[in-house]
Enzyme design. Sequence first.
Site, PDB file in Angstrom:
ATOM      1  N   PRO A   2      36.042  36.041  42.978  1.00 12.57           N
ATOM      2  CA  PRO A   2      36.622  35.401  41.786  1.00 12.57           C
ATOM      3  C   PRO A   2      37.986  36.007  41.455  1.00 12.57           C
ATOM      4  CG  PRO A   2      34.424  36.253  41.345  1.00 12.57           C
ATOM      5  CD  PRO A   2      34.830  36.770  42.681  1.00 12.57           C
ATOM      6  N   GLU A   3      38.885  35.155  41.014  1.00 12.14           N
ATOM      7  CA  GLU A   3      40.192  35.624  40.567  1.00 12.14           C
ATOM      8  C   GLU A   3      40.046  36.141  39.137  1.00 12.14           C
ATOM      9  OE1 GLU A   3      43.118  35.221  42.485  1.00 12.14           O
ATOM     10  OE2 GLU A   3      42.029  34.339  44.146  1.00 12.14           O
ATOM     11  N   LYS A  51      39.218  42.530  37.188  1.00  9.19           N
ATOM     12  CA  LYS A  51      38.051  41.756  37.584  1.00  9.19           C
ATOM     13  C   LYS A  51      36.755  42.428  37.147  1.00  9.19           C
ATOM     14  CE  LYS A  51      40.357  40.440  41.693  1.00  9.19           C
ATOM     15  NZ  LYS A  51      40.087  40.153  43.099  1.00  9.19           N
ATOM     16  N   ARG A 214      41.657  40.707  54.480  1.00  6.21           N
ATOM     17  CA  ARG A 214      41.498  39.400  53.871  1.00  6.21           C
ATOM     18  C   ARG A 214      42.455  38.452  54.567  1.00  6.21           C
ATOM     19  NH1 ARG A 214      38.006  41.815  51.754  1.00  6.21           N
ATOM     20  NH2 ARG A 214      37.628  42.265  49.573  1.00  6.21           N
TER      21      ARG A 214
END
Length: 234
Positions: A2-3, A51, A214
């Site tokens: 999730p951002e 986050k 990533r």
Amino acid sequence: MPEGDTVWQTARRLHSALAGKVLTRSDLRVPRLATADLTGRAVLDVTPRGKHLLTRVEGGLTLHSHLRMDGSWKVYDTGRRWTGGPGHQIRAILGTADRTAVGYRLPVLELLRTTDEHRAVGHLGPDLLGPDWDPDRALANLLQDPARPLGEALLDQRNLAGIGNVYKSELCFLRSTTGRRGQDLFVYGRAPRPCLRCRTSVRVADQGDGSRERPTYWCPTCQPGPAPARRIRP
Ligand SMILES: [Zn+2]
């Protein structure tokens, strides 16, 4: 993953469901917290930090959680059926008389003294969506190591907090081009389909060290700067 804005919205939902109310149910399903019981304490607030989610309760305690790749918090009217996943994926239940928050697949769940929150989030840079947002400091942090690939530096939450892998690629694209309104994503997840601006095939490469790798997506025509690629996927 999730951002930061997803975490921010999750915090807002949890805050509006729980803040100011007394917990009538508390079930923390990780071994270290098996005997912890927050019932009888009022929830003071739920705050996002990058986050991370900080749920503060009376008595100077903070329940710290992080969603990592696929964790989530769902809020239900008490008594309604829960739909966030199978029961064995539930890590936390916080209920009041009328709302119940259920944390699924939370890889990080710990109880801290509120005065010790810095141990969980003190390493974070300025939060894009936080009251501490400081663009000058974030930029200075990002430029600390000019040799570091920008994609890696943007994901490093010590520089600035809240950017995940999707926005990393999208921000770098928009910084290089004028973009085009009305599209959800310009480059992220689009390789090898054509760039929405120039029709060149979008490319993808893993970026980062070892377990922190990533995928980074970019258009080689719109973004002709030093290629971030180290290992190009065929
Ligand atoms: Zn392009």
